[in-house]
Design a protein around this motif. Sequence first.
Motif, mmCIF file in Angstrom:
data_model
loop_
_atom_site.group_PDB
_atom_site.id
_atom_site.type_symbol
_atom_site.label_atom_id
_atom_site.label_comp_id
_atom_site.label_asym_id
_atom_site.label_seq_id
_atom_site.Cartn_x
_atom_site.Cartn_y
_atom_site.Cartn_z
ATOM 1 N N ASP A 199 1.465 -14.520 -1.736
ATOM 2 C CA ASP A 199 2.295 -14.998 -0.633
ATOM 3 C C ASP A 199 2.889 -13.822 0.147
ATOM 4 O O ASP A 199 3.094 -13.904 1.355
ATOM 5 N N ARG A 200 3.140 -12.707 -0.522
ATOM 6 C CA ARG A 200 3.702 -11.515 0.130
ATOM 7 C C ARG A 200 2.745 -10.913 1.152
ATOM 8 O O ARG A 200 3.166 -10.223 2.070
ATOM 9 N N LEU A 201 1.458 -11.156 0.978
ATOM 10 C CA LEU A 201 0.447 -10.498 1.802
ATOM 11 C C LEU A 201 0.470 -10.955 3.261
ATOM 12 O O LEU A 201 -0.103 -10.296 4.121
ATOM 13 N N ARG A 202 1.119 -12.069 3.534
ATOM 14 C CA ARG A 202 1.155 -12.567 4.915
ATOM 15 C C ARG A 202 2.329 -12.010 5.715
ATOM 16 O O ARG A 202 2.463 -12.274 6.905
ATOM 17 N N PHE A 203 3.177 -11.195 5.111
ATOM 18 C CA PHE A 203 4.370 -10.690 5.782
ATOM 19 C C PHE A 203 4.098 -9.371 6.514
ATOM 20 O O PHE A 203 3.502 -8.458 5.954
ATOM 21 N N LEU A 204 4.572 -9.316 7.750
ATOM 22 C CA LEU A 204 4.508 -8.102 8.562
ATOM 23 C C LEU A 204 5.917 -7.590 8.813
ATOM 24 O O LEU A 204 6.874 -8.366 8.833
ATOM 25 N N ILE A 205 6.026 -6.290 9.029
ATOM 26 C CA ILE A 205 7.310 -5.634 9.262
ATOM 27 C C ILE A 205 7.213 -4.890 10.593
ATOM 28 O O ILE A 205 6.426 -3.952 10.721
ATOM 29 N N ALA A 206 7.988 -5.326 11.564
ATOM 30 C CA ALA A 206 8.014 -4.685 12.881
ATOM 31 C C ALA A 206 9.261 -3.817 12.980
ATOM 32 O O ALA A 206 10.377 -4.304 12.781
#
Length: 160
Positions: A82-89
Amino acid sequence: MGRPLTERVADAAAPAVLALTGDLERPARLTVPDLLAWPQHRVRVSFECATSGVQHHRFEGPLLHDVLCAAGPQFDPGRRKDRLRFLIAVTGADGHHALLSWAEIDPDFGRAPVLLAAGIDDTALDGSGPQLVLPQDRCGARYVSGVNAIRVDGRYGPWT
């Protein structure tokens, strides 16, 4: 608790504020002094800058992963993927942007030691704000000075 930076630069203006927003349980507004509450990591880096050649610096600050985990990213801890779908801008005061994936900084995946630096070359960044530091990058394009916003976004991927 990390050691204090050896030199603190006096600044008559209010300290720069970093807004942590997005898919977080505890969005926050942080200053460089707030970042000293996390364990401090020190790195010496060399990177190429397109405008001024090779740069050599010492940075000190917490891991970006530690700061973001404290804000409570809204992924399912029971589902590692589930963590793999998170992006950090990440955005700097000068408008410079960089984008990272959560997997890049997660200890279970890329384990990149990305810092949210509170100091450079033994000088605190109180007035200008923290700097995003990617010690593994040869090119300095993803280094962001005066970070004033970090947005965590989990709406990507087939898991949503």
